[in-house]
Design an enzyme around this catalytic site. Structure first.
Site, PDB file in Angstrom:
ATOM      1  N   HIS A  71       6.118  -7.751  13.682  1.00 20.80           N
ATOM      2  CA  HIS A  71       5.511  -9.054  13.392  1.00 20.80           C
ATOM      3  C   HIS A  71       6.428 -10.188  13.852  1.00 20.80           C
ATOM      4  CE1 HIS A  71       2.473  -6.963  11.095  1.00 20.80           C
ATOM      5  NE2 HIS A  71       1.868  -8.117  10.864  1.00 20.80           N
ATOM      6  N   LYS A 115       0.768  -2.677   0.442  1.00 15.01           N
ATOM      7  CA  LYS A 115       0.843  -2.591  -1.019  1.00 15.01           C
ATOM      8  C   LYS A 115       1.538  -3.841  -1.537  1.00 15.01           C
ATOM      9  CE  LYS A 115       5.163  -0.003  -1.232  1.00 15.01           C
ATOM     10  NZ  LYS A 115       5.849   1.208  -1.644  1.00 15.01           N
TER      11      LYS A 115
END
Length: 185
Positions: free
Chosen positions: A39, A104
């Site tokens: 990212h 998560k």
């Protein structure tokens, strides 16, 4: 108990907006993995005006750092990474057309705002069930940034990948709503 919703990729904005916090889904098709290092590299490339190695439009990104595969398996354990690690980069990446994220943990207010703006759903995969999740992954292929090892961008062919909608495209959070019946004043 509600029936599981079957999703086949790519995931359009219209499909994403129909999903609601608390929905259980089974995802089939191609999803893409990328973690914090990937990212960072991608957002830096965008800032320099460079093209990304993958068209993220209507795709689902899985925050994954897999373990090495055993002989004959496409992937080792494949559990979710804590999504907050991507939060600094996520609004930029959602603007590239991503419609689903799997990880998560909770997300920042800036990420939820970007989700609402772009019609994106955040799914949770069960942490601690990495070996079980790996059984739904039929193929794993690194596409970009191989030097990042398990954090590289990869394509995963999945069949009935289990997940839960934890934040829907309207910003409703199952982390909050799911706890309400159990709270006491």
């Amino acid at each position: 108990m509600k029936e599981k919703i079957r999703i086949t990729t790519p995931l359009t904005e219209e499909q994403s907006r129909k999903l609601k916090a608390g929905d259980s889904v089974l995802i089939s098709g191609t999803i893409y993995s990328a973690r914090d290092a990937a990212h960072k590299v991608m957002t830096e490339a965008l800032a320099r005006g460079e093209k990304l190695p993958l068209d993220w439009n209507n795709q689902i990104v899985y925050y994954l750092g897999p373990t090495p595969a055993k002989p004959g398996d496409p992937i080792g354990s494949a559990g979710p990474t804590t999504s907050g690690r991507m939060d600094a980069y996520t609004p930029t990446m959602l603007a590239q057309g991503i419609k689903g994220m799997i990880g998560k943990g909770s997300r920042s207010a800036a990420v939820v705002d970007a989700m609402k703006k772009h019609g994106v759903t955040y799914f949770a995969a069960v942490g601690g069930a990495a070996a079980l999740i790996a059984k739904s992954i039929k193929k794993y292929e690194v596409l970009a940034y191989p030097e990042l090892g398990p954090e590289a961008v990869a394509a995963l062919t999945v069949e009935d990948f289990p997940a839960i909608v934890v934040i829907d495209s309207e910003g409703n959070s199952y982390y909050e709503e799911g706890q309400k019946p159990y709270r006491r004043l």
